[in-house]
Write an enzyme that holds these catalytic residues in place. Structure first.
Site, PDB file in Angstrom:
ATOM      1  N   VAL A  24      -6.727  62.584  86.689  1.00 44.91           N
ATOM      2  CA  VAL A  24      -7.966  63.509  85.139  1.00 44.91           C
ATOM      3  C   VAL A  24      -9.284  62.309  86.077  1.00 44.91           C
ATOM      4  O   VAL A  24     -10.438  62.531  86.145  1.00 44.91           O
ATOM      5  CB  VAL A  24      -8.110  63.202  84.108  1.00 44.91           C
ATOM      6  CG1 VAL A  24      -9.343  62.701  83.823  1.00 44.91           C
ATOM      7  CG2 VAL A  24      -7.079  64.397  83.290  1.00 44.91           C
ATOM      8  N   ASN A 103      13.145  69.079  91.228  1.00 43.63           N
ATOM      9  CA  ASN A 103      12.838  69.710  92.279  1.00 43.63           C
ATOM     10  C   ASN A 103      12.418  70.799  92.181  1.00 43.63           C
ATOM     11  O   ASN A 103      11.979  71.972  93.069  1.00 43.63           O
ATOM     12  CB  ASN A 103      14.795  69.887  92.364  1.00 43.63           C
ATOM     13  CG  ASN A 103      15.235  69.286  94.036  1.00 43.63           C
ATOM     14  OD1 ASN A 103      15.244  70.784  94.266  1.00 43.63           O
ATOM     15  ND2 ASN A 103      15.532  68.613  95.175  1.00 43.63           N
ATOM     16  N   ASP A 128      16.172  61.255  86.627  1.00 41.55           N
ATOM     17  CA  ASP A 128      17.060  61.426  86.922  1.00 41.55           C
ATOM     18  C   ASP A 128      16.531  60.377  88.249  1.00 41.55           C
ATOM     19  O   ASP A 128      17.926  60.131  88.415  1.00 41.55           O
ATOM     20  CB  ASP A 128      17.732  62.944  87.062  1.00 41.55           C
ATOM     21  CG  ASP A 128      17.901  63.975  86.182  1.00 41.55           C
ATOM     22  OD1 ASP A 128      18.345  63.000  85.330  1.00 41.55           O
ATOM     23  OD2 ASP A 128      18.074  64.797  86.726  1.00 41.55           O
ATOM     24  N   ARG A 155      28.241  47.760  72.108  1.00 39.18           N
ATOM     25  CA  ARG A 155      29.076  46.507  73.693  1.00 39.18           C
ATOM     26  C   ARG A 155      29.532  45.826  71.772  1.00 39.18           C
ATOM     27  O   ARG A 155      30.891  45.791  72.078  1.00 39.18           O
ATOM     28  CB  ARG A 155      28.489  46.432  74.272  1.00 39.18           C
ATOM     29  CG  ARG A 155      29.306  44.982  75.046  1.00 39.18           C
ATOM     30  CD  ARG A 155      28.265  43.436  75.166  1.00 39.18           C
ATOM     31  NE  ARG A 155      28.460  44.108  76.687  1.00 39.18           N
ATOM     32  CZ  ARG A 155      29.145  44.023  77.498  1.00 39.18           C
ATOM     33  NH1 ARG A 155      30.450  43.560  77.254  1.00 39.18           N
ATOM     34  NH2 ARG A 155      28.645  44.242  79.299  1.00 39.18           N
ATOM     35  N   MET A 170      22.467  60.788  81.243  1.00 33.72           N
ATOM     36  CA  MET A 170      21.595  62.134  81.366  1.00 33.72           C
ATOM     37  C   MET A 170      22.100  61.987  83.111  1.00 33.72           C
ATOM     38  O   MET A 170      22.296  60.992  83.934  1.00 33.72           O
ATOM     39  CB  MET A 170      20.578  62.260  81.572  1.00 33.72           C
ATOM     40  CG  MET A 170      20.472  62.645  79.872  1.00 33.72           C
ATOM     41  SD  MET A 170      18.965  63.866  79.436  1.00 33.72           S
ATOM     42  CE  MET A 170      19.065  64.982  78.503  1.00 33.72           C
ATOM     43  N   GLN A 255      17.452  59.613  76.274  1.00 33.71           N
ATOM     44  CA  GLN A 255      17.317  58.644  77.421  1.00 33.71           C
ATOM     45  C   GLN A 255      15.415  59.264  78.065  1.00 33.71           C
ATOM     46  O   GLN A 255      14.544  58.708  78.808  1.00 33.71           O
ATOM     47  CB  GLN A 255      17.756  59.264  78.245  1.00 33.71           C
ATOM     48  CG  GLN A 255      19.573  57.759  78.067  1.00 33.71           C
ATOM     49  CD  GLN A 255      20.503  58.914  78.493  1.00 33.71           C
ATOM     50  OE1 GLN A 255      20.614  58.636  79.844  1.00 33.71           O
ATOM     51  NE2 GLN A 255      20.669  60.269  78.140  1.00 33.71           N
ATOM     52  N   ARG A 256      15.143  60.696  77.241  1.00 40.27           N
ATOM     53  CA  ARG A 256      13.956  61.088  77.733  1.00 40.27           C
ATOM     54  C   ARG A 256      12.521  61.089  77.557  1.00 40.27           C
ATOM     55  O   ARG A 256      11.843  60.915  77.811  1.00 40.27           O
ATOM     56  CB  ARG A 256      14.129  63.054  77.933  1.00 40.27           C
ATOM     57  CG  ARG A 256      15.248  63.694  78.775  1.00 40.27           C
ATOM     58  CD  ARG A 256      14.722  63.903  79.486  1.00 40.27           C
ATOM     59  NE  ARG A 256      13.871  65.136  79.396  1.00 40.27           N
ATOM     60  CZ  ARG A 256      13.965  66.760  79.326  1.00 40.27           C
ATOM     61  NH1 ARG A 256      15.297  66.622  79.933  1.00 40.27           N
ATOM     62  NH2 ARG A 256      13.987  68.046  78.799  1.00 40.27           N
TER      63      ARG A 256
END
Ligand code: F6P
Length: 323
Positions: A24, A103, A128, A155, A170, A255-256
């Site tokens: 923009v 993709n 990814d 852990r 993922m 994770q997203r």
């Protein structure tokens, strides 16, 4: 080039907002009118298009998700769907389009340019990191930082209870997140979709580790691993070694989301800026990436068909470092 539009499509990725902001602001700097398309190609088919001003993208660089929303559009896979989308682009007199996604997004963009001769450039937006023609994709760095933080927490409890954790990250078709999370968290084993992970040799290593009293507590499993997900692998271990307290954790969509890392903000800003430069210079039908710190253009055809896999040497290194 007078009027351009930007959309995000497919899975969201932290940094998409920084890329939208860059498109923009670079567009307006170059005297272009910039439009935002909501909900990806689905929104383009339905004419969900709004003019964006510099102020509309203020205060978003640090935000995860995408202010333009996103969708995986089934209709855009059809010629009729793309025809409708093109009609809206014509109605708004939009002569350049920036698509941010993975993709599937690039495949849609390729068909749109080829069928309707409109200038479209793509930015690699997926956590990814599996897009050919760029070293890193928008969101990957944030996703692995999130995953590593989660593994660090697991852990603590794995170590305290002497438990074995299978942690699923993922990556339906790609092991990048798993590999980088595994290396960054010092995990014992990494299961990737790209390698022939042999469960027998894993069991063998587990047996040896048991004998050596080596702490074998963190295994990273990519979502697309071929011989089992985290839950299935934990069950296999429990069946053969009932004495091992094997657990499974799926990190999933955590994770997203989240505020993009500095790397993602800078990568996304650069890509958005280069997208506008590319359109002004009449580049089209191509994906923009950064390779060796330089802007890089790849045809949509190559970006879609050529596969980018995790480097063999990184995989070998991960194995050596976990011995
Ligand atoms: O964005 C890519 C990705 O996160 C893949 O790793 C994962 O398999 C997929 O998206 C999940 O997509 P959705 O949220 O549509 O289920």
């Amino acid at each position: 080039m007078k009027r351009i539009a930007v959309l995000s499509s497919g899975g969201d990725a932290p940094g998409m907002n920084a890329a939208i902001r860059a498109v923009v602001r670079s567009g307006i700097y170059n005297d272009l009118t910039v439009f935002g398309v909501f909900r990806g190609y689905e929104g383009l088919i339905n004419g969900e298009v709004t003019k964006l001003e510099k102020s509309d993208v203020a205060n978003i660089i640090h935000k995860g998700g995408t202010i333009l929303k996103t969708a995986r559009s089934e209709d855009f896979r059809t010629k009729e769907g793309r025809q409708k989308a093109f009609e809206f682009l014509e109605a708004f007199e939009i002569d350049g389009l920036v698509v941010i996604g993975g993709n599937g997004t690039y495949t849609g963009a390729k068909y749109l340019t080829e069928e309707h001769n409109i200038n479209v450039v793509g930015l690699p937006g997926t956590i990814d990191n599996d897009i050919y023609g760029t070293d890193y994709t928008i969101g990957f760095d944030t996703a692995i930082n999130t995953a590593i933080e989660a593994v660090d927490k697991i852990r603590d409890t794995a170590d305290s209870h002497t438990r074995l954790f299978f942690i699923e990250v993922m990556g339906r078709h790609s092991g990048y997140i798993a590999l980088h999370t595994g290396i960054g968290s010092g995990s014992t084993t990494i299961f990737l979709p790209e390698t022939d992970n042999n469960i027998d040799s894993f069991m063998d290593n587990l047996r040896k580790a048991n004998r050596r009293n080596k702490l074998f507590n963190l295994v990273i499993v990519a979502e697309g691993n071929k011989n089992g997900n985290a839950i299935e692998l934990a069950q296999i271990v429990k069946k053969e070694f009932p004495e091992i307290d094997a657990k499974a954790t799926v990190i999933g969509h955590l994770q997203r989301g989240g505020s993009p890392t500095a790397s993602d903000r800078i990568l996304s800003s650069r890509l958005g800026y280069y997208a506008v430069e590319a359109l002004i210079n009449k580049k089209s039908n191509c994906a923009i990436g950064i390779v060796n710190n330089q802007v890089h253009y790849t045809s949509f055809e190559d970006a879609i068909t050529k596969k980018k896999d995790p480097e063999a040497e990184m995989i070998k290194m991960a194995e050596i470092l976990s011995l």
